[in-house]
Design a protein around this motif. Structure first.
Motif, PDB file in Angstrom:
ATOM      1  N   VAL A   5       0.833  -1.209   0.000  1.00 15.05           N
ATOM      2  CA  VAL A   5       0.000   0.000   0.000  1.00 15.05           C
ATOM      3  C   VAL A   5       0.866   1.257   0.000  1.00 15.05           C
ATOM      4  CG1 VAL A   5      -1.824   1.263   1.223  1.00 15.05           C
ATOM      5  CG2 VAL A   5      -1.866  -1.249   1.193  1.00 15.05           C
ATOM      6  N   ALA A  31       9.099   6.165   6.694  1.00 18.96           N
ATOM      7  CA  ALA A  31       9.746   5.234   7.629  1.00 18.96           C
ATOM      8  C   ALA A  31       9.621   3.813   7.107  1.00 18.96           C
ATOM      9  CB  ALA A  31       9.100   5.345   9.006  1.00 18.96           C
ATOM     10  N   ARG A  82      11.402  -0.423   7.382  1.00 17.77           N
ATOM     11  CA  ARG A  82      12.169  -1.318   8.253  1.00 17.77           C
ATOM     12  C   ARG A  82      13.486  -1.703   7.584  1.00 17.77           C
ATOM     13  NH1 ARG A  82       8.925  -6.380  10.398  1.00 17.77           N
ATOM     14  NH2 ARG A  82       8.719  -6.571   8.149  1.00 17.77           N
ATOM     15  N   ARG A  83      13.442  -1.880   6.249  1.00 13.77           N
ATOM     16  CA  ARG A  83      14.651  -2.304   5.524  1.00 13.77           C
ATOM     17  C   ARG A  83      15.041  -1.213   4.525  1.00 13.77           C
ATOM     18  NH1 ARG A  83      11.774  -7.272   6.077  1.00 13.77           N
ATOM     19  NH2 ARG A  83      10.679  -6.832   4.135  1.00 13.77           N
ATOM     20  N   ARG A 112      16.397  -1.916   0.763  1.00 16.81           N
ATOM     21  CA  ARG A 112      15.526  -2.498  -0.259  1.00 16.81           C
ATOM     22  C   ARG A 112      15.226  -1.449  -1.346  1.00 16.81           C
ATOM     23  NH1 ARG A 112      10.202  -5.363   1.775  1.00 16.81           N
ATOM     24  NH2 ARG A 112       9.181  -5.588  -0.224  1.00 16.81           N
ATOM     25  N   ALA A 169      11.109   5.764  12.740  1.00 18.63           N
ATOM     26  CA  ALA A 169       9.711   6.177  12.642  1.00 18.63           C
ATOM     27  C   ALA A 169       9.311   7.062  13.820  1.00 18.63           C
ATOM     28  CB  ALA A 169       8.814   4.936  12.595  1.00 18.63           C
ATOM     29  N   ILE A 220       1.863   0.349   8.192  1.00 14.81           N
ATOM     30  CA  ILE A 220       2.766  -0.714   8.646  1.00 14.81           C
ATOM     31  C   ILE A 220       1.938  -1.967   8.916  1.00 14.81           C
ATOM     32  CG2 ILE A 220       4.201  -1.471  10.582  1.00 14.81           C
ATOM     33  CD1 ILE A 220       5.134   1.411  10.916  1.00 14.81           C
ATOM     34  N   GLY A 221       0.816  -1.783   9.610  1.00 20.18           N
ATOM     35  CA  GLY A 221      -0.024  -2.919  10.009  1.00 20.18           C
ATOM     36  C   GLY A 221       0.393  -3.456  11.368  1.00 20.18           C
ATOM     37  N   ASN A 234      -5.104   0.367   9.254  1.00 19.84           N
ATOM     38  CA  ASN A 234      -4.807  -0.757  10.149  1.00 19.84           C
ATOM     39  C   ASN A 234      -6.041  -1.254  10.898  1.00 19.84           C
ATOM     40  OD1 ASN A 234      -3.708  -2.416  12.096  1.00 19.84           O
ATOM     41  ND2 ASN A 234      -1.879  -1.137  12.335  1.00 19.84           N
ATOM     42  N   LYS A 235      -6.796  -2.160  10.244  1.00 18.25           N
ATOM     43  CA  LYS A 235      -8.020  -2.658  10.894  1.00 18.25           C
ATOM     44  C   LYS A 235      -7.735  -3.485  12.129  1.00 18.25           C
ATOM     45  CE  LYS A 235      -6.759  -5.155   7.257  1.00 18.25           C
ATOM     46  NZ  LYS A 235      -6.864  -5.268   5.825  1.00 18.25           N
ATOM     47  N   ALA A 277      -9.553   3.240   4.524  1.00 16.38           N
ATOM     48  CA  ALA A 277      -8.927   2.087   3.860  1.00 16.38           C
ATOM     49  C   ALA A 277      -8.997   0.816   4.700  1.00 16.38           C
ATOM     50  CB  ALA A 277      -7.466   2.401   3.549  1.00 16.38           C
ATOM     51  N   GLY A 295      -1.253  -9.719  -4.173  1.00 20.93           N
ATOM     52  CA  GLY A 295      -1.044  -8.668  -3.162  1.00 20.93           C
ATOM     53  C   GLY A 295      -2.268  -8.386  -2.302  1.00 20.93           C
ATOM     54  N   ALA A 332      -9.261  -4.715  -1.799  1.00 23.84           N
ATOM     55  CA  ALA A 332      -7.864  -5.003  -1.477  1.00 23.84           C
ATOM     56  C   ALA A 332      -7.001  -4.645  -2.668  1.00 23.84           C
ATOM     57  CB  ALA A 332      -7.706  -6.481  -1.125  1.00 23.84           C
ATOM     58  N   GLY A 333      -5.683  -4.641  -2.423  1.00 23.85           N
ATOM     59  CA  GLY A 333      -4.735  -4.312  -3.482  1.00 23.85           C
ATOM     60  C   GLY A 333      -4.115  -2.940  -3.229  1.00 23.85           C
TER      61      GLY A 333
HETATM   62  N1  LIG Z   1      -2.741  -4.944   0.944  1.00 17.78           N
HETATM   63  C1  LIG Z   1      -4.036  -4.653   0.937  1.00 17.78           C
HETATM   64  O1  LIG Z   1      -4.785  -4.996   0.012  1.00 17.78           O
HETATM   65  C2  LIG Z   1      -4.648  -3.904   2.093  1.00 17.78           C
HETATM   66  C3  LIG Z   1      -3.946  -3.624   3.233  1.00 17.78           C
HETATM   67  N2  LIG Z   1      -4.535  -2.941   4.264  1.00 17.78           N
HETATM   68  C4  LIG Z   1      -3.782  -2.635   5.456  1.00 17.78           C
HETATM   69  O2  LIG Z   1      -2.733  -1.742   5.115  1.00 17.78           O
HETATM   70  C5  LIG Z   1      -1.619  -1.960   5.965  1.00 17.78           C
HETATM   71  C6  LIG Z   1      -0.396  -2.228   5.118  1.00 17.78           C
HETATM   72  O3  LIG Z   1      -0.638  -3.352   4.320  1.00 17.78           O
HETATM   73  P1  LIG Z   1       0.391  -3.798   3.165  1.00 17.78           P
HETATM   74  O4  LIG Z   1       0.972  -2.624   2.517  1.00 17.78           O
HETATM   75  O5  LIG Z   1      -0.357  -4.789   2.357  1.00 17.78           O
HETATM   76  O6  LIG Z   1       1.479  -4.566   4.033  1.00 17.78           O
HETATM   77  P2  LIG Z   1       3.008  -4.831   3.642  1.00 17.78           P
HETATM   78  O7  LIG Z   1       3.452  -5.941   4.522  1.00 17.78           O
HETATM   79  O8  LIG Z   1       3.166  -4.972   2.189  1.00 17.78           O
HETATM   80  O9  LIG Z   1       3.710  -3.462   4.090  1.00 17.78           O
HETATM   81  C7  LIG Z   1       3.997  -3.103   5.401  1.00 17.78           C
HETATM   82  C8  LIG Z   1       5.388  -2.530   5.406  1.00 17.78           C
HETATM   83  O10 LIG Z   1       5.676  -1.972   6.680  1.00 17.78           O
HETATM   84  C9  LIG Z   1       7.041  -2.230   6.972  1.00 17.78           C
HETATM   85  N3  LIG Z   1       7.284  -2.129   8.408  1.00 17.78           N
HETATM   86  C10 LIG Z   1       7.091  -3.062   9.365  1.00 17.78           C
HETATM   87  N4  LIG Z   1       7.458  -2.578  10.556  1.00 17.78           N
HETATM   88  C11 LIG Z   1       7.883  -1.321  10.359  1.00 17.78           C
HETATM   89  C12 LIG Z   1       8.409  -0.292  11.203  1.00 17.78           C
HETATM   90  N5  LIG Z   1       8.542  -0.498  12.505  1.00 17.78           N
HETATM   91  N6  LIG Z   1       8.742   0.897  10.649  1.00 17.78           N
HETATM   92  C13 LIG Z   1       8.609   1.110   9.331  1.00 17.78           C
HETATM   93  N7  LIG Z   1       8.131   0.165   8.466  1.00 17.78           N
HETATM   94  C14 LIG Z   1       7.775  -1.026   8.988  1.00 17.78           C
HETATM   95  C15 LIG Z   1       7.277  -3.628   6.410  1.00 17.78           C
HETATM   96  O11 LIG Z   1       8.661  -3.858   6.194  1.00 17.78           O
HETATM   97  C16 LIG Z   1       6.468  -3.573   5.111  1.00 17.78           C
HETATM   98  O12 LIG Z   1       7.241  -3.150   4.024  1.00 17.78           O
HETATM   99  C17 LIG Z   1      -2.023  -3.102   6.901  1.00 17.78           C
HETATM  100  O13 LIG Z   1      -2.571  -2.566   8.078  1.00 17.78           O
HETATM  101  C18 LIG Z   1      -3.111  -3.814   6.115  1.00 17.78           C
HETATM  102  O14 LIG Z   1      -4.001  -4.528   6.925  1.00 17.78           O
HETATM  103  C19 LIG Z   1      -5.815  -2.470   4.192  1.00 17.78           C
HETATM  104  C20 LIG Z   1      -6.574  -2.711   3.077  1.00 17.78           C
HETATM  105  C21 LIG Z   1      -6.056  -3.477   1.958  1.00 17.78           C
END
Ligand SMILES: NC(=O)C1=CN([C@@H]2O[C@H](COP(=O)(O)OP(=O)(O)OC[C@H]3O[C@@H](n4cnc5c(N)ncnc54)[C@H](O)[C@@H]3O)[C@@H](O)[C@H]2O)C=CC1
Ligand SMILES: N[C@@H](CC=O)C(=O)O
Ligand code: NA
Length: 434
Positions: A15, A44, A46-47, A50, A64, A80-81, A104-105, A130, A187, A308-309
């Motif tokens: 996202v 912010a 984590r890696r 990358r 962060a 972040i989630g 972040n649900k 979202a 994704g 999603a996506g």
């Molecule tokens: N992917 C989707 O379709 C959807 C996702 N969401 C929500 O959006 C949020 C993000 O989802 P995604 O992007 O899919 O997850 P993702 O896992 O692709 O991205 C999360 C990123 O946060 C980074 N991260 C983890 N800890 C961290 C920290 N302490 N500081 C900085 N970065 C950190 C991770 O390395 C990762 O790159 C989640 O809460 C998810 O539930 C909501 C609706 C749809």
């Protein structure tokens, strides 16, 4: 034009990278719509090593905590989630006077109350469109457009991954694992897909929806949750035989009180259920989401789209960003959730549902009467009963009328104890019109 508003992004995964892309590509339009330019102040991650296409390396930081409290940041977006460090970062941001946006649900459903209290205390905006059903405008319509109405029921498909898996099983006869891999590659799936397939993600969304719809505190722990890992090809075939399809449903209902107005409580639940193929939710394919809202004056409303996506979710985040930025630029915070109604969340046993039960039975005289007696013993009325096969292959397919879930599950336990029942092959709730 007002002064430039600076945005901090926490997390740059599926996202987050789309948020960066859209912020760059649509900068001029966004500035015109807000009345002030928006600029990324930091990202912010984590890696840091990358490679992320389109993400300005000079903005990337691993700190962060420092980013969310920086004086030159106005708005923080959290993608972040998970619970921590997301919760602490959002709280720190609001304490430092920033407004926040999150997808972040999991966090909102576990500890939304703490976040809302902080938003109220520090006069910050907390927007989260979202977090439920991705791109579909659903939370702000519930929070704003329908706030003058009386919502009775919210029923929907709110998890794209499980809808994709069930749809692949239904239309292509795909196996569970192959279908799940497909959803991960696209994704849609959470970092740990258990959150999707065991229904945790949908339960978190149901809690958020119920809280908004009924102005009552609901957390993920209050939601009755069953995932799709036990849904077998036999269940999918059984549904087809009934003219139904299996969907993972999130259902939030106000249970009427004697006077029929305020409600005795609310029922919030997530489980796979059969719905008739004629029902509009049956035609929600792939990873799409759809949500029905039934309100007293508005009647039935349906919301449909990409749940999603990366890009669809980023669209909802940018929508929140423009709304929040307008509030920040104008110096007036938006509304904060109110949970004045404080209705109790009723136990699943008191929820009234219908069951489909597929029994493998012995080839004996009086089987039907014995089975019917077991239903009657628990006060459950049978709507239809159909025999499939003959002799040693005899099977009974029973569909009940609506009854309390506790009575229905006691009936199933009773059936399992009958010597003439060789196996209870499939049990599934039936939703949609009776
Ligand atoms: N992917 C989707 O379709 C959807 C996702 N969401 C929500 O959006 C949020 C993000 O989802 P995604 O992007 O899919 O997850 P993702 O896992 O692709 O991205 C999360 C990123 O946060 C980074 N991260 C983890 N800890 C961290 C920290 N302490 N500081 C900085 N970065 C950190 C991770 O390395 C990762 O790159 C989640 O809460 C998810 O539930 C909501 C609706 C749809
Ligand atoms: N994993 C979720 C992503 C959106 O919330 C889903 O599959 O719907
Ligand atoms: Na949404």
């Amino acid at each position: 034009m007002k002064r430039r508003l600076r945005v901090a992004l926490l997390g740059c995964g599926v996202v987050g990278t789309e948020v960066v892309r859209l912020l760059g590509e649509q900068a001029d339009d966004l500035a015109a719509r807000v009345g002030a330019p928006l600029e990324l102040a930091g990202i912010a991650v984590r890696r840091p090593d990358r490679v992320r296409a389109g993400v300005p390396a000079e903005l990337v930081t691993t700190d962060a905590q420092a980013l969310v409290t920086r004086d030159d940041v106005d708005i923080v977006i959290e993608v972040i989630g998970g619970i921590e460090p997301a919760r602490t970062l959002l709280l720190e941001a609001m304490k430092s006077g920033k407004s926040v946006i999150t997808a972040n649900k999991a966090l909102l459903a576990e500890d939304g109350a703490t976040l809302f209290a902080a938003a109220r205390e520090y006069g910050a905006d907390l927007y989260y469109e979202a977090s439920v059903a991705g791109a579909i405008p659903l939370l702000r319509p519930l929070r704003d457009s329908l706030v003058g109405d009386h919502v009775h029921r919210v029923l929907g498909i709110v998890n794209g991954t499980t809808n994709y898996v069930l749809d692949q099983m239904d239309t292509h006869g795909a196996g569970f694992n192959d279908a799940l891999e497909g959803a991960q590659e696209l994704g849609f799936a959470e970092a740990d897909p258990t959150a999707d397939v065991e229904g945790f993600d949908a339960a978190a969304k149901a809690a958020i929806l119920a809280q908004l719809a009924f102005h009552t505190p609901v957390t993920a722990a209050d939601v009755h949750r069953e995932g799709i890992t036990e849904v077998s090809p036999g269940d999918v075939a059984g549904a087809k035989g009934m003219g139904c399809v299996v969907k993972l449903l999130a259902i939030c209902e106000r249970v009427p009180s004697e006077d029929g107005r305020n409600g005795r409580g609310v029922s919030v639940r997530v489980y796979p259920a059969m719905i008739p193929r004629s029902h509009p939710l049956a035609n929600v394919r792939d990873a799409y989401n759809a949500v029905f809202v039934e309100a007293e004056s508005a009647g039935s409303l349906m919301f449909y789209g990409a749940g999603a996506g990366g890009a669809p979710t980023a669209s909802a985040i940018l929508g929140d960003l423009v709304a929040v930025a307008r509030n920040v630029a104008g110096g007036t915070p938006g509304p904060v959730e109110v949970t004045y109604a404080k209705l109790p969340v009723l136990p699943m046993g008191e929820t009234v549902t219908r069951y489909y039960i597929h029994l493998d039975v012995a080839d004996e005289t009086g089987v039907l009467a014995t089975v019917a007696e077991e239903f009657a013993r628990h006060g459950v009325s049978i709507q239809t009963v159909r025999q499939v096969g003959m002799g040693e292959d005899a099977q009974l397919v029973v569909v009940t009328h609506r009854a309390p879930d506790a009575a229905l599950s006691a009936t199933v336990e009773g059936l399992r104890g009958l010597s003439i029942v060789r196996e209870v092959a499939s049990v599934m709730r039936v939703e949609g019109e009776e």
